[in-house]
Design a protein around this motif. Sequence first.
Motif, PDB file in Angstrom:
ATOM      1  N   UNK A  52       5.814 -10.778  26.066  1.00 45.50           N
ATOM      2  CA  UNK A  52       6.441 -10.583  27.372  1.00 45.50           C
ATOM      3  C   UNK A  52       7.956 -10.728  27.292  1.00 45.50           C
ATOM      4  N   UNK A  53       8.412 -11.686  26.475  1.00 45.81           N
ATOM      5  CA  UNK A  53       9.862 -11.873  26.349  1.00 45.81           C
ATOM      6  C   UNK A  53      10.512 -10.616  25.775  1.00 45.81           C
ATOM      7  N   UNK A  54       9.843  -9.988  24.800  1.00 45.40           N
ATOM      8  CA  UNK A  54      10.362  -8.738  24.252  1.00 45.40           C
ATOM      9  C   UNK A  54      10.350  -7.645  25.314  1.00 45.40           C
ATOM     10  N   UNK A 372      26.350 -15.199  21.965  1.00 46.05           N
ATOM     11  CA  UNK A 372      25.061 -15.818  22.266  1.00 46.05           C
ATOM     12  C   UNK A 372      24.556 -16.548  21.034  1.00 46.05           C
ATOM     13  N   UNK A 373      23.671 -17.501  21.251  1.00 42.47           N
ATOM     14  CA  UNK A 373      23.110 -18.264  20.130  1.00 42.47           C
ATOM     15  C   UNK A 373      21.702 -18.697  20.481  1.00 42.47           C
ATOM     16  N   UNK A 374      20.895 -18.849  19.433  1.00 48.74           N
ATOM     17  CA  UNK A 374      19.511 -19.285  19.636  1.00 48.74           C
ATOM     18  C   UNK A 374      19.108 -20.225  18.525  1.00 48.74           C
ATOM     19  N   UNK A 375      18.394 -21.268  18.896  1.00 50.48           N
ATOM     20  CA  UNK A 375      17.703 -22.117  17.934  1.00 50.48           C
ATOM     21  C   UNK A 375      16.278 -21.601  17.847  1.00 50.48           C
ATOM     22  N   UNK A 376      15.844 -21.262  16.640  1.00 52.67           N
ATOM     23  CA  UNK A 376      14.484 -20.781  16.413  1.00 52.67           C
ATOM     24  C   UNK A 376      13.797 -21.776  15.492  1.00 52.67           C
ATOM     25  N   UNK A 377      12.719 -22.360  15.952  1.00 52.23           N
ATOM     26  CA  UNK A 377      11.984 -23.335  15.155  1.00 52.23           C
ATOM     27  C   UNK A 377      10.562 -23.452  15.681  1.00 52.23           C
ATOM     28  N   UNK A 378       9.586 -23.645  14.796  1.00 51.70           N
ATOM     29  CA  UNK A 378       8.228 -23.908  15.279  1.00 51.70           C
ATOM     30  C   UNK A 378       8.006 -25.362  15.652  1.00 51.70           C
ATOM     31  N   UNK A 606       8.261 -16.273  20.304  1.00 54.76           N
ATOM     32  CA  UNK A 606       9.094 -15.856  21.443  1.00 54.76           C
ATOM     33  C   UNK A 606      10.370 -15.162  20.985  1.00 54.76           C
ATOM     34  N   UNK A 607      10.836 -15.483  19.769  1.00 52.80           N
ATOM     35  CA  UNK A 607      12.100 -14.924  19.297  1.00 52.80           C
ATOM     36  C   UNK A 607      11.953 -13.554  18.655  1.00 52.80           C
ATOM     37  N   UNK A 608      10.720 -13.101  18.432  1.00 49.81           N
ATOM     38  CA  UNK A 608      10.523 -11.809  17.773  1.00 49.81           C
ATOM     39  C   UNK A 608      11.198 -10.685  18.540  1.00 49.81           C
TER      40      UNK A 608
END
Length: 1017
Positions: A52-54, A372-378, A606-608
């Motif tokens: 959905x985010x994509x 923009x910036x994002x932290x991506x982590x499981x 979610x980051x895909x």
Amino acid sequence: MRDLFETPMPRVFTIPPAASFLDVLAKALVDALASDETPFALSDAIILLPTRRAARGLAQAFLNCSPQAATLLPRIRTLGDLDPDDAGLGGFGDDIDQAPAIDTLARRLILARMIQARGVQSDWSADPVSALLAADALADLLDSAAMMASGAESFDWSKLSTLVSQHELAKHWEQSTTFLSIVTEAWPAYLASVNKVDPGVKQRRNIEAMVEKWLADAPQQTIVLAGSTGSMPVTRKLMYLIARLPKGMVVLPGLDTHISADAWIAARHDDQHPQRALSEAIEAIGIARDAVQVLPGVVEPFALAQRRLIINEALTPQETTADWPSRIEELGKENIIAGLDGLTFIEAASEEEEASLIAHELRETLETPGLTAALVTPSEEIARRVAAKMQRWDVQVDISSGRPISDTSIGSFLRHVMQWSQDPSDPIALCALLGHPLTSIGLGRDHVAACAAAIEIAVLRGPRKARSLPHLIQQLEAIKPKYWRLIKVNGQPIEKDAGIALLKRLDALVQQKGPLTGALPDCAQTIASLAEALAANETQTGADIVWRGEAGESAARFFAALIEHGHLFPPIESQAIGRTLDHLMADLVVRPRGTHPRLAILGPLEARLLQFSKVVLAGLDEGVWPQPAAPDPFLSRPMRQHLGLPSPDTRIGLSAHDFAQFATAPKVILTRSARRKDAPAVPSRWLWRLKTLAAGALGQAKATAALADGSHWQGLLRAHTPSRLFDPADAIPRPKPPVIARPRSFHATEIETWIRDPYRTYVEKILHLRALDPLGGPISAGVRGSAIHKGFEVIASWYQALPADPKVALREAFKQALQQAGYDKTDLEIELARLEPTIAFTIDVEMPRLMAGWRPLVEKSGTYVLQTPEGDLTLTARADRIDVGPAGTEILDFKSGTPPKAKTVHAMFDPQLPVIALIAANCGFEDPAIKLPTDLRHIHVGGRTPKIEPAVLSTSSVEELVERTIWTLLKLSAQYGQPERTYLPKPRVSLIKNATYDDPVDRLSRRAEWANAEDSE
């Protein structure tokens, strides 16, 4: 790109990870479809995406690149949400008759009930929480199997019965296969009886129905499936169809078009390889890998293209790494250096430092407009740490995966209500409930909080004595006024009656709602109504408070579902109700509604397909990222393989693909922590292989420099972190309060503290701090000793009239004292049995003394003022026993622990009895018969061998001991009358009675640090 859909079929493209997937896709479709000749071609298009985010991101991308001011967007759907009733999918829902999916909670409860029933038959645990845990694992297994089936047929479980015998598996799996065979028969039968299907079956059949519909009548509008790796067979079927539609197109994310043939073949059989799912998808579509082209219009910067090649090579299958030297030569050292530019590696010393560095990197992005910036982590833990640190700068960054409802105010309140409702007088549950900011019970919150604090100190600290609210109310009514701590609210004190009224209000609420029963719907209804009544305040109803906001709405849906479906689970035993409800609520999450416009904290899923100016990939340690495959309690890996189920390692392969995609962003920061959960951490396999490849190409030093090892924030943070290196001698606290603030009044028991541990004297008598007993804690040695002392007081009444049976009378006195101290029935019997030797010993000693005319005086208080050059020193005491008889006065002190030796008393290291003797010698007690004692004795009681220990050396006398006491007190007065005298913590280590550092005062002095001691925590 007007000819985008004129290319030969099957039409399959890819977008390299360096390009912004959604922006490139949107621009390509706008260029191909938006024209004056075909004004509705774009709006008629159907685009299928994985998340959905994509989907939201693609909608924004279309708006950003559309040439018109107002644009009709295409129909964007996600694969997991396809619905036959969706009218926007070209008649997809026509003539499709499918059973609805079973409610998730209902399925969970029914599977758990089946597991419980089977557990009873097989002597397994029937615990409801264990059954629910197993039900979750079983549901995952059923969903996995459902996605591997085809058409209306269910997954073929027929091989289960022969798995163990035919494949020589361990015999203990036979019980599991027997269990699964029962469930796979009973479960489909139940679904058929209620006309429901599993959610996985519903999702698969929706896609299959779309495939069948479009095969029969191929849609003429544009159909695009983009961003999916095709990890599920049914998705690959859809890919096969769409790639062959007249205006169909499949766009794969990050297909490695440069991988060698050998590596591609190896990847096809390596579940952990990032290209594994894509290789299956291409094979299912029926197209050669070299026939897949990059989507026209993609512009890939040279450095990022080199980065992509490096990352893909680093993640190549292990068996193909033998040709790394030749591959490095093909890539070229200069190209490798260019590819590593913009890739930063940070190794933090701890999880706390890692989170701080990430927070500073995100915060730095906000200094430049537009970035923009994002932290991506499981890792949810890393995400929560970073989000908390961002809040310190008043920067609210929501975690995309949501917060557990237990982390919200409403969630924690509901948990407290559940725990309290099981045992309303439990001290911990009661304090937690009354201390929660939502608990008002129809009153002012400040008033409730003040009453709760006073009740806690008055009756809830220490061993639990009340087993019901009425009993607790009686206990509060019986306490003396001096034990009620007056706490003020708006200048007005809260009286004891207010605390009693509060408890009575709670008791009335419990009586009105009734106790929790074992039926889940009744439990849910009771807890919901209790929560509303407890949350109501002077201006709002409880319903308006409890069920508001995202957390309240989520909780309301949960309780409504539990009331509706709870009957599907058997009644629960009372002691397991709280644990069961808590476990059922544990999976509830509160999703963020508003997100930061430029910062994001995302999970890999979610980051895909999303693109950011800076990406922080955090938690690159084994066990964190990648996470290990979840254990399957029902099937081993060989069993899954023989049944045709996907390997657990396929998730690692998909995770590796995510990493490869994210690591090719323009600016990437890779972080790990050298230690996690107080243990050394192992770097992620991907990180290790990347560093190994770079070191092999450039050498260790140049590879470290190329990866920009470290961060400028790391040095700054460490420079401002207080050093943990110190001289232990300098760390010892040495308080020197003003002389006027130093105590001049001591109880007899406090003199020993003054000598042995002056720092404790400083804490308790100058700072006026005292350690609180634990809430509802175990019965301590001190409480036991006080109860035994209380029991001995009955002997004083025997002076007037001896009981018929002294042993029975003393045992009954001990029993009452122990009950008042909080002993329950079981512990009481054990303790009375332990006291039998003491009872027999006491009768043997006391009866002759009583017959000889000794009069026991218990708990007598006395005072004496010793004049010193520094001023008056007031001494007070409360003697356990003072016996007045024909031979004078004897002072007795009962010790349930080991009593001090006479030489210790003589050395003034245990001066309690000598101080009492000093007070008695100066007529400090009210009874005129108490004079200078003729003997001092300790009575060791409560153990197997009770005995009398003399407190005066045989070579000395009470008079001499009193003189030594005066001399010692004068010396102490003189020493601590000096302004420079410090209150050191336990300066004489040899005199420390208990050599552990769990004492609250030792914690206050941080003794475990400067004394080089091992802290129990």
